[in-house]
Scaffold this active site. Structure first.
Site, PDB file in Angstrom:
ATOM      1  N   SER A  57       0.867  -1.191   0.000  1.00 42.87           N
ATOM      2  CA  SER A  57       0.000   0.000   0.000  1.00 42.87           C
ATOM      3  C   SER A  57       0.896   1.231   0.000  1.00 42.87           C
ATOM      4  O   SER A  57       2.116   1.121   0.146  1.00 42.87           O
ATOM      5  CB  SER A  57      -0.905  -0.015   1.229  1.00 42.87           C
ATOM      6  OG  SER A  57      -0.164   0.352   2.363  1.00 42.87           O
ATOM      7  N   GLY A 100       1.931   2.826  -2.314  1.00 47.47           N
ATOM      8  CA  GLY A 100       2.883   2.818  -3.428  1.00 47.47           C
ATOM      9  C   GLY A 100       4.168   2.062  -3.169  1.00 47.47           C
ATOM     10  O   GLY A 100       5.094   2.065  -3.986  1.00 47.47           O
ATOM     11  N   GLU A 123     -11.230   3.726  -5.287  1.00 48.91           N
ATOM     12  CA  GLU A 123     -10.313   4.555  -6.084  1.00 48.91           C
ATOM     13  C   GLU A 123     -10.629   4.399  -7.565  1.00 48.91           C
ATOM     14  O   GLU A 123     -10.685   3.286  -8.083  1.00 48.91           O
ATOM     15  CB  GLU A 123      -8.869   4.133  -5.808  1.00 48.91           C
ATOM     16  CG  GLU A 123      -8.453   4.348  -4.367  1.00 48.91           C
ATOM     17  CD  GLU A 123      -7.047   3.873  -4.109  1.00 48.91           C
ATOM     18  OE1 GLU A 123      -6.794   3.293  -3.039  1.00 48.91           O
ATOM     19  OE2 GLU A 123      -6.176   4.067  -4.968  1.00 48.91           O
ATOM     20  N   GLU A 170      -8.856   0.419  -7.383  1.00 47.88           N
ATOM     21  CA  GLU A 170      -8.836  -0.508  -6.242  1.00 47.88           C
ATOM     22  C   GLU A 170      -9.787   0.017  -5.173  1.00 47.88           C
ATOM     23  O   GLU A 170     -10.357   1.098  -5.308  1.00 47.88           O
ATOM     24  CB  GLU A 170      -7.423  -0.662  -5.693  1.00 47.88           C
ATOM     25  CG  GLU A 170      -6.824   0.621  -5.122  1.00 47.88           C
ATOM     26  CD  GLU A 170      -5.512   0.367  -4.375  1.00 47.88           C
ATOM     27  OE1 GLU A 170      -5.006  -0.755  -4.399  1.00 47.88           O
ATOM     28  OE2 GLU A 170      -5.013   1.317  -3.780  1.00 47.88           O
ATOM     29  N   ASP A 225      -6.494   7.109   3.043  1.00 42.00           N
ATOM     30  CA  ASP A 225      -5.575   8.193   3.405  1.00 42.00           C
ATOM     31  C   ASP A 225      -5.985   9.521   2.751  1.00 42.00           C
ATOM     32  O   ASP A 225      -5.983  10.569   3.400  1.00 42.00           O
ATOM     33  CB  ASP A 225      -4.130   7.844   3.067  1.00 42.00           C
ATOM     34  CG  ASP A 225      -3.932   7.327   1.659  1.00 42.00           C
ATOM     35  OD1 ASP A 225      -2.808   6.888   1.343  1.00 42.00           O
ATOM     36  OD2 ASP A 225      -4.885   7.344   0.858  1.00 42.00           O
ATOM     37  N   THR A 226      -6.469   9.458   1.494  1.00 36.39           N
ATOM     38  CA  THR A 226      -6.878  10.719   0.850  1.00 36.39           C
ATOM     39  C   THR A 226      -8.110  11.319   1.542  1.00 36.39           C
ATOM     40  O   THR A 226      -8.405  12.496   1.396  1.00 36.39           O
ATOM     41  CB  THR A 226      -7.221  10.492  -0.632  1.00 36.39           C
ATOM     42  OG1 THR A 226      -8.303   9.527  -0.709  1.00 36.39           O
ATOM     43  CG2 THR A 226      -6.020   9.947  -1.408  1.00 36.39           C
ATOM     44  N   ARG A 234       4.947   9.055   5.679  1.00 43.31           N
ATOM     45  CA  ARG A 234       4.021  10.144   5.972  1.00 43.31           C
ATOM     46  C   ARG A 234       4.020  10.387   7.477  1.00 43.31           C
ATOM     47  O   ARG A 234       3.723   9.475   8.245  1.00 43.31           O
ATOM     48  CB  ARG A 234       2.632   9.768   5.469  1.00 43.31           C
ATOM     49  CG  ARG A 234       1.599  10.849   5.544  1.00 43.31           C
ATOM     50  CD  ARG A 234       0.197  10.329   5.169  1.00 43.31           C
ATOM     51  NE  ARG A 234       0.186   9.512   3.992  1.00 43.31           N
ATOM     52  CZ  ARG A 234      -0.506   8.376   3.901  1.00 43.31           C
ATOM     53  NH1 ARG A 234      -1.186   7.915   4.906  1.00 43.31           N
ATOM     54  NH2 ARG A 234      -0.484   7.679   2.784  1.00 43.31           N
TER      55      ARG A 234
HETATM   56  N1  LIG Z   1      -2.410   1.371 -14.076  1.00 45.54           N
HETATM   57  C1  LIG Z   1      -2.042   2.593 -13.655  1.00 45.54           C
HETATM   58  N2  LIG Z   1      -1.809   3.574 -14.579  1.00 45.54           N
HETATM   59  C2  LIG Z   1      -1.427   4.805 -14.179  1.00 45.54           C
HETATM   60  N3  LIG Z   1      -1.242   5.184 -12.889  1.00 45.54           N
HETATM   61  C3  LIG Z   1      -1.466   4.237 -11.943  1.00 45.54           C
HETATM   62  C4  LIG Z   1      -1.876   2.912 -12.264  1.00 45.54           C
HETATM   63  N4  LIG Z   1      -2.017   2.213 -11.099  1.00 45.54           N
HETATM   64  C5  LIG Z   1      -1.700   3.078 -10.100  1.00 45.54           C
HETATM   65  N5  LIG Z   1      -1.369   4.281 -10.598  1.00 45.54           N
HETATM   66  C6  LIG Z   1      -0.970   5.485  -9.817  1.00 45.54           C
HETATM   67  O1  LIG Z   1      -0.343   5.058  -8.608  1.00 45.54           O
HETATM   68  C7  LIG Z   1      -1.135   5.438  -7.480  1.00 45.54           C
HETATM   69  C8  LIG Z   1      -1.061   4.346  -6.427  1.00 45.54           C
HETATM   70  O2  LIG Z   1      -1.526   3.167  -7.007  1.00 45.54           O
HETATM   71  P1  LIG Z   1      -2.324   2.128  -6.058  1.00 45.54           P
HETATM   72  O3  LIG Z   1      -3.467   2.860  -5.417  1.00 45.54           O
HETATM   73  O4  LIG Z   1      -2.606   0.896  -6.856  1.00 45.54           O
HETATM   74  O5  LIG Z   1      -1.164   1.827  -5.000  1.00 45.54           O
HETATM   75  P2  LIG Z   1      -1.307   1.482  -3.481  1.00 45.54           P
HETATM   76  O6  LIG Z   1       0.018   1.062  -3.029  1.00 45.54           O
HETATM   77  O7  LIG Z   1      -2.459   0.569  -3.275  1.00 45.54           O
HETATM   78  O8  LIG Z   1      -1.677   2.881  -2.850  1.00 45.54           O
HETATM   79  P3  LIG Z   1      -2.693   3.155  -1.630  1.00 45.54           P
HETATM   80  O9  LIG Z   1      -2.666   1.971  -0.725  1.00 45.54           O
HETATM   81  O10 LIG Z   1      -2.167   4.397  -1.033  1.00 45.54           O
HETATM   82  O11 LIG Z   1      -4.006   3.313  -2.328  1.00 45.54           O
HETATM   83  C9  LIG Z   1      -2.542   5.615  -8.043  1.00 45.54           C
HETATM   84  O12 LIG Z   1      -3.313   6.463  -7.207  1.00 45.54           O
HETATM   85  C10 LIG Z   1      -2.216   6.263  -9.394  1.00 45.54           C
HETATM   86  O13 LIG Z   1      -1.876   7.621  -9.210  1.00 45.54           O
HETATM   87  N1  LIG Z   2      -2.495   4.012   1.857  1.00 41.33           N
HETATM   88  C1  LIG Z   2      -2.664   3.271   3.045  1.00 41.33           C
HETATM   89  C2  LIG Z   2      -2.400   4.134   4.274  1.00 41.33           C
HETATM   90  O1  LIG Z   2      -2.190   5.318   4.167  1.00 41.33           O
HETATM   91  N2  LIG Z   2      -2.415   3.494   5.442  1.00 41.33           N
HETATM   92  C3  LIG Z   2      -2.135   4.200   6.692  1.00 41.33           C
HETATM   93  O2  LIG Z   2      -0.712   4.271   6.857  1.00 41.33           O
HETATM   94  C4  LIG Z   2      -0.360   3.495   8.013  1.00 41.33           C
HETATM   95  C5  LIG Z   2       0.996   2.826   7.797  1.00 41.33           C
HETATM   96  O3  LIG Z   2       1.939   3.895   7.784  1.00 41.33           O
HETATM   97  P1  LIG Z   2       3.522   3.528   7.947  1.00 41.33           P
HETATM   98  O4  LIG Z   2       3.852   2.646   6.770  1.00 41.33           O
HETATM   99  O5  LIG Z   2       4.190   4.880   7.908  1.00 41.33           O
HETATM  100  O6  LIG Z   2       3.677   2.830   9.268  1.00 41.33           O
HETATM  101  C6  LIG Z   2      -1.498   2.500   8.193  1.00 41.33           C
HETATM  102  O7  LIG Z   2      -1.549   1.991   9.516  1.00 41.33           O
HETATM  103  C7  LIG Z   2      -2.681   3.371   7.848  1.00 41.33           C
HETATM  104  O8  LIG Z   2      -3.001   4.214   8.945  1.00 41.33           O
HETATM  105 MG   LIG Z   3      -4.411   3.177  -3.976  1.00 38.91          MG
END
Ligand SMILES: Nc1ncnc2c1ncn2[C@@H]1O[C@H](COP(=O)(O)OP(=O)(O)OP(=O)(O)O)[C@@H](O)[C@H]1O
Ligand SMILES: NCC(=O)N[C@@H]1O[C@H](COP(=O)([O-])[O-])[C@@H](O)[C@H]1O
Ligand SMILES: [Mg+2]
Length: 395
Positions: free
Chosen positions: A161, A163, A268, A280, A287-288, A365
């Site tokens: 998660s 990224g 999302e 997803e 978080d957003t 973060r």
């Molecule tokens: N197929 C794609 N094409 C273009 N950009 C993408 C694609 N997949 C993801 N992204 C970009 O990367 C960002 C993070 O992707 P994703 O939400 O899949 O990752 P994550 O690790 O699950 O993040 P989070 O847990 O914070 O939602 C997306 O919000 C988008 O900006």
């Molecule tokens: N996109 C998912 C997300 O933002 N999850 C948030 O970040 C924490 C993990 O942060 P850390 O990796 O800094 O411990 C998670 O516990 C949740 O609160």
């Molecule tokens: Mg995401």
């Protein structure tokens, strides 16, 4: 039939256990305590943000099913609230069968713990529009997937998660580097990745979708900007055309109805010229969505806790346009200070949240600024200025 409950720390208390104790869990714990609920926070490290405000805390490797079962059987919570995806969700499914309540459902936690479960549900079972995708268990399989999808494409660990482990593959010569980055960055070090065709979106949103005893309700769309796969800033409301709103709500309703239960879902979505694509969904606050702490009468955390506890959600009101902007660390450090709070709080209509994470890691973060204004553009500028007023001083 009266189904009230006693005060926290008494025999008749109602108990909520957060599995994951980060900044999102911290706000959920605060909201639960406002409703007189006893709170227990669990995570893989000590002094996590939510542990600092919960009644009790445990440090547990939540990917270890036996250890997870032990802490749940010890505390016997009335409801278990997964806050991150890296959990032994098969154990949650077993515990749910044994009578424990998992929010929104154990199946939702299991399906969304890795990208394959939720992607196949959305694209193959529900027929929702997504980016083209393949899965790969080896570097050779990744090469084949990139050959099929073409470049640019996005490579992500199957479980991660914010990224972590995600990269954009722009040429065949980059495939091995993308594979290695995914292997290092995945949450559970599972050697499987998803490869997605690169989506050229106009913008992307999170549609917070609340399932409760009152039915399904949507928060105003939240726009956001991501860098290296992690959110940097978000704003609400994000303007949608009527067609985009219709498509976005239909996708969100379909996927959250399929996952079921009561709670808030972060859906999302990519807004493209050809229409709305599903990306997803997180079966928990997003978080957003921290921006809702400044923009809504009930934040995403208040909504999640109400829904999870089986309470009604008669209405969700957007009080004002607003924005959030994050503060992220640029290095690993055991000792640091966050400065500039007085400068950030000198700005009008602005708040900050310092999460209280014990150490920094590159890209972690650490805080968020929240601002409101007459429109989202002004709010974004204010939140950015507030976040840029905050400083991380490393000892
Ligand atoms: N197929 C794609 N094409 C273009 N950009 C993408 C694609 N997949 C993801 N992204 C970009 O990367 C960002 C993070 O992707 P994703 O939400 O899949 O990752 P994550 O690790 O699950 O993040 P989070 O847990 O914070 O939602 C997306 O919000 C988008 O900006
Ligand atoms: N996109 C998912 C997300 O933002 N999850 C948030 O970040 C924490 C993990 O942060 P850390 O990796 O800094 O411990 C998670 O516990 C949740 O609160
Ligand atoms: Mg995401």
């Amino acid at each position: 039939m009266f189904n009230g409950y006693g005060s926290p720390l008494t025999a008749k208390a109602r108990k909520m256990m957060l599995l994951g104790a980060g900044e999102l869990g911290k706000e959920a714990v605060i909201e639960a305590q406002r409703l007189g609920v006893e709170t227990i926070a669990v995570d893989r490290y000590a002094n996590a943000p939510a542990m600092q405000v919960a009644h009790r805390a445990y440090v547990v490797d939540m990917l270890d099913g036996e250890a997870l079962r032990r802490v749940i059987e010890e505390e016997r919570p009335d409801v278990i609230v997964p806050e991150i995806e890296a959990i032994a969700t098969d154990t949650l499914v077993e515990l749910e069968r044994e009578g424990y309540r998992v929010a929104p459902t154990a199946a939702a936690a299991r399906l969304t713990m890795d990208r394959e479960g939720i992607r196949r549900l959305a694209a193959e079972k529900l027929g929702l529009p997504t980016a083209p995708y393949r899965f790969a268990d080896t570097l050779d399989e990744l090469r084949a997937a990139v050959a099929e999808l073409g470049t640019p494409c996005v490579v992500k660990p199957i479980m991660s998660s914010s990224g972590k482990g995600q990269s954009i593959c722009r040429a065949e010569t980059e495939i091995e580097a993308c594979w290695n980055y995914a292997m290092e960055g995945g949450r559970a070090k599972k050697g499987r990745v998803i490869v997605e065709g690169f989506v050229t979106f106009e913008s992307e949103i999170t549609l917070l979708t609340v399932r409760s005893v009152s039915g399904t309700a949507f928060c105003a769309p939240i726009g956001h900007v991501q860098k290296d796969g992690d959110y940097i800033e978000s704003w609400q409301p994000h303007a949608l055309t009527d067609r985009e709103r219709e498509e976005a709500e239909a996708i969100a309703r379909a996927v959250t109805d399929a996952l079921g239960g009561y709670g808030i879902y972060g859906v999302e979505l990519f807004l493209t010229k050809a229409g709305v694509l599903f990306s997803e969904v997180s079966p928990r606050p997003h978080d957003t969505g921290m921006v809702t702490m400044a923009t809504q009468d009930l934040s995403e955390f208040a909504l999640h806790v109400r829904a999870v506890l089986g309470f009604p959600v008669p209405a969700i009101r957007l009080l004002t346009p607003g924005a959030s902007h994050t503060l992220k660390a640029d290095r690993d450090a055991e000792s640091f200070r966050i400065g500039g709070v007085e400068r950030a709080l000198a700005l009008p209509n602005t708040q900050v949240r310092l999460f209280g994470k014990p150490v920094t890691k590159t890209g972690r973060r650490m805080a968020v600024a929240l601002s409101t204004a007459g429109n989202t553009e002004e709010a974004r500028a204010l939140a950015r200025q507030a976040a840029e007023s905050l400083t991380l001083e490393y000892d």
